[in-house]
Scaffold this active site. Structure first.
Site, PDB file in Angstrom:
ATOM      1  N   HIS A  98       0.682  -1.457   0.157  1.00 39.40           N
ATOM      2  CA  HIS A  98      -0.128   0.302   0.069  1.00 39.40           C
ATOM      3  C   HIS A  98       0.641   1.491  -0.128  1.00 39.40           C
ATOM      4  O   HIS A  98       0.116   2.679  -0.699  1.00 39.40           O
ATOM      5  CB  HIS A  98      -1.084   0.044   1.607  1.00 39.40           C
ATOM      6  CG  HIS A  98      -0.147   0.118   2.602  1.00 39.40           C
ATOM      7  ND1 HIS A  98      -0.388  -0.607   3.603  1.00 39.40           N
ATOM      8  CD2 HIS A  98      -0.136   1.573   3.592  1.00 39.40           C
ATOM      9  CE1 HIS A  98       0.860  -0.335   4.758  1.00 39.40           C
ATOM     10  NE2 HIS A  98       0.187   1.259   4.608  1.00 39.40           N
ATOM     11  N   GLY A 138       4.969  -0.867   6.390  1.00 39.88           N
ATOM     12  CA  GLY A 138       5.843  -1.385   5.919  1.00 39.88           C
ATOM     13  C   GLY A 138       7.492  -1.911   6.520  1.00 39.88           C
ATOM     14  O   GLY A 138       8.025  -2.276   5.978  1.00 39.88           O
TER      15      GLY A 138
END
Length: 840
Positions: free
Chosen positions: A640, A791
């Site tokens: 994302h 992340g």
């Protein structure tokens, strides 16, 4: 065989009141049973007796010379204070004539005192004056060889020795104090070997550096004995700081170590700290002396090669200011020189009185008063005392309240082993309403009302969890009657303390519960047959069996599957092709610095604590996402992060810059530890769903490889069969927002959270989880990842000593909200995708 001169009968023989019948076989040679003549008997008896006497005499002589009279090498160290001598600058230099002259006189004084004591004098080998300091204080090292049976007498005599001035008139020295302590004989070697002895004096307003020989280009030598005598001007104290400390890992009672003394000799009662192992640069290794001298010693064994340390010291004005009268409505106070280690031999008293009709309470925000092997129940050495109760050790935040407007807080440190100390704030409060719009803990601490009866001990004394009615999302523990979140049920962790939460999850008696939920008879465990079907019953049996491949079994490179749980990199070759222990897969997940649990202030990570953590920057936003280094060229992050939006092509590799080895965002362009890399390729999972965040994973390829350092290391990618059990503690790190909607952190943050039962978490998050997601955090809220952490790694410390990438920060409903734990991409569920795309 019977002896010829012994006659037997068959009468009962009694032993301890028990009669035992003894029957003997008849002699085969009747002549051997005949009586001997009296003369012959006396002759034999004399020979035997003489031999026995000789044996006893020889034994006594052996015992006397080899054991009782064996010499024992003893070393004592201590000091004398001399009242009628003026201290000269030349007395700092052991090579000066003034030093030699005074040392000679003090040596004579000591030897005279020793010779006058019959328990000491015969055993003196050497007496060496090692240093002088203002006062005049004369430090010495005395060596003795004493018979083992006289060792205790020597110890007693030395402890009681009085060096009397009346016996020393010919030396013209007035001795005021004499102190002696036994010490490690290695210290004698240290002081005799001047090749690694250094004498340093602080320069005003300048920090003086010193280090182990050869640092940083060469390791310190094996079997070294080094010392650094540090001095400051009269009327000053020494501030010592270790900037780099990388030595051999700590070993019980041996190995390499550094000791700091509040003295100029190695006095055991004056040890401030004993250090070994490696410490990251951000760890607090700052110490303050009680006077103007300090001794640093280093001992190394014959094993290993390590860089050593680099330190600096400076002088600060000597002050005894400590404590005082506090009269405001609130304020802050701390141990001297906090967060440096407080100096030894200090006493501080704070007299607190808040105005009006208010009452006072003290909240200790940081509290570290710990000494090796000292009981924290009685606190005999360093402590804080309030209302006749002592507090010491390491304690989490706690509050002490008074039922009046006054409180006396006393702090005391003895002569040895100092610690970071405490930081505290005092507050005034209304006696009838101590916590407006909050819950008042029994201890006086205030917590939000929503935290009462939430199953978590927020007060620290469990008073917020007493007399609660459990909600539909909770269950009640049997013994303590506390309400706990249902996701604690069957997570393998005894959260209630009496296993209430685990009782209904077990298989019947004498049965084993498999990872897939199946129950099998206990006797089928380790029978070399996979009765569970997922290898559970054969996974901890010392050897691995080949079995049918399932999602729960480990697959070797040759296609074989084995039953053993988490076999990769455990030091045992289980696959027939050795693929579970191959170097390429196992040289990961290592931290050059052993993790130190203590962080002074907040949840800042130590430098080098998470060396695979990467910061991803864009020109527009600066730090935007996190990532994990898994090879010299590959990063793993969240898909994302790389979805195009708001006119910015986040999918374009040129948009991004990676910073590796970074700790503080403010120093990313100036720190020599940081490596900057452009991104060559960004590959997000093709089936990433931007609505559900399923398959939220991506990998990035760096433009050029990075070289591993103390601050840049890869994390291990787990095999698809690796188990991260529910309830396991795990770490999330990043530079994300410190609160929902807040600004990002400058310094890398870390938080310890727990893996949550998938079923219960899915209920809290309204069935939004997929099999490729893992849930972690706290239902009570307060600790979570946030914007900017996306992340980044969810790092799991495993029993084989390595650290694995268990998850990738993915999504959550807000940050640290109650009943809304964080969701992470499950890396074990993405293992095949990683291998297919990166070859790792």
């Amino acid at each position: 065989m019977k002896e010829p001169d012994i006659k037997y009968n068959n009468r009962p023989q009694s032993f301890n009141g028990i009669e035992e019948m003894v029957e003997f076989l008849p002699a085969t040679n009747s002549k051997k049973m005949e009586k001997m003549t009296t003369k012959k008997k006396l002759l034999i008896a004399g020979i035997v007796g003489t031999a026995a006497l000789i044996s006893v005499a020889v034994g006594l002589l052996v015992w006397h010379f080899a054991y009782r009279n064996a010499p024992v090498y003893k070393v004592y160290t201590g000091y004398l204070t001399i009242g009628n001598v003026r201290f000269l600058d030349a007395h700092e230099n052991p090579a000066s004539p003034e030093f030699a002259d005074l040392a000679s006189k003090v040596s004579e004084v000591l030897l005279n005192a020793y010779q006058n004591d019959p328990a000491i004098g015969p055993y003196v080998v050497n007496c060496n004056i090692t240093a002088f300091s203002e006062g005049v204080i004369s430090y010495y090292l005395s060596e003795f060889k004493v018979p083992a049976y006289r060792e205790a007498a020597l110890d007693k005599a030395m402890s009681e020795l009085k060096v009397k001035t009346t016996n020393l008139r010919r030396f013209n020295l007035a001795v005021d104090t004499f102190v002696a302590y036994p010490t490690d004989p290695q210290n004698a070697r240290m002081f005799r070997d001047n090749r690694c002895s250094f004498y340093l004096h602080a320069t005003p307003s300048v920090a003086t550096r010193f280090s182990t020989p050869g640092f940083p280009n060469f390791p310190y030598r094996p079997n070294s004995r080094c010392q650094w005598a540090l001095r400051a001007d009269a009327g000053h104290m020494i501030l010592l700081h270790f900037k780099t400390f990388k030595m051999e890992a700590c070993k019980p009672n041996k190995g390499d170590y550094v000791t700091v003394y509040d003295s100029l000799t190695a006095l055991e009662p004056r040890i401030m700290v004993k250090l070994c192992g490696s410490y990251p640069p951000s760890y607090n290794l700052t110490f303050v002396s009680s006077q103007n001298v300090m001794l640093v010693t280093m001992v190394s064994d014959n094993v290993g090669k390590h860089p050593g340390f680099m330190a600096e010291f400076s002088q600060i004005p000597k002050t005894t200011l400590c404590g005082g009268m506090l009269r405001d409505a609130s304020g802050v106070f701390s141990t001297p020189f906090y967060p440096a280690h407080y100096p030894p031999n200090r006493e501080c008293i704070w007299d607190i009185q808040v105005p009006g009709n208010q009452h006072v309470k003290v909240r200790f925000l940081m509290f570290y008063l710990l000494e090796p092997s000292v009981p924290i129940t009685t606190c005999p050495n360093d402590y804080v005392e309030i209302s006749n109760k002592r507090y010491c050790g390491e304690r989490s935040q706690f509050v002490i309240s008074s039922n009046s407007s006054k409180m006396i807080v006393k702090f005391r440190s003895d002569q040895s082993y100092t610690d970071t100390g405490f930081m505290a704030e005092y507050l005034s409060y209304e006696p009838l309403n101590p916590c407006p719009d909050q819950f008042t803990c029994k201890s006086g601490r205030c917590i939000d009302l929503v935290r009462k009866c939430d199953g978590w001990n927020d007060c620290g004394d469990s008073s917020d969890e007493a007399s609660c009615n459990c909600s539909a999302q909770q269950f009640r523990c049997k013994t303590n009657q506390m309400c706990k979140p249902k996701f604690f049920l069957c997570d393998g962790v005894n959260d209630c303390g009496d296993e209430t939460d685990e009782l209904d999850c077990k298989c019947p008696a004498n049965h084993l519960k498999c990872r897939n939920g199946k129950c099998i008879p206990q006797e089928k465990k380790c029978d070399r047959t996979d009765d569970c079907g997922d290898g559970t019953d054969e996974s901890e049996c010392g050897s691995a069996l080949t079995t049918t491949c399932t999602e729960n079994t480990y697959k070797c490179d040759n296609g074989e599957c084995i039953t053993k749980m988490n076999p990769a990199c455990d030091g045992v070759t289980d696959c027939s092709d050795g693929s579970d222990e191959k170097e390429a897969s196992c040289s990961c997940g290592k931290r050059p610095y052993s993790r130190k649990t203590r962080i002074v202030g907040g949840v800042n990570a130590d430098i080098g604590e998470w060396p695979w953590q990467v910061s991803l920057h864009t020109k527009k936003d600066g730090h935007t996402c996190g990532a994990s280094l898994v090879s010299p060229t590959i990063l793993v992050s969240a898909a994302h992060c790389f979805q195009d939006a708001s006119g910015i092509r986040y999918s374009d590799p040129s948009t991004w810059t990676a910073y590796l080895g970074l700790h503080n965002q403010a120093t990313r362009t100036t720190s020599s530890d940081v490596v900057e890399r452009k991104i060559k390729k960004v590959v997000a999972h093709r089936e990433f769903n931007s609505y559900t965040y399923d398959n939220d994973i991506a990998y990035l390829e760096l433009e050029s490889p990075v070289t591993y350092t103390d601050f840049i290391q890869p994390i291990c990618i787990p095999d698809s069969s690796r188990v991260f059990p529910v309830g396991k503690s795990i770490w999330v790190t990043g530079w994300g927002a410190l609160s929902e909607g807040g600004s990002g952190a400058q310094v890398l943050q870390k938080a310890e959270i727990r893996i949550i039962n998938q079923t219960e978490c899915n209920k809290l998050l309204e069935d939004q989880l997929t099999p490729r997601m893992i849930c972690a955090g706290y239902v009570s809220g307060g600790i979570d990842a946030c914007q900017g952490d996306s992340g980044g790694p969810l790092s799991s410390v495993e029993s084989n000593g390595k650290i694995y990438l268990a998850g990738v920060v993915s999504w959550g409903e807000g940050c640290a909200r109650r009943n809304k734990p964080g969701v992470y991409t499950k890396v074990t569920g993405m293992r095949d995708w990683i291998k297919q795309n990166t070859g790792l």
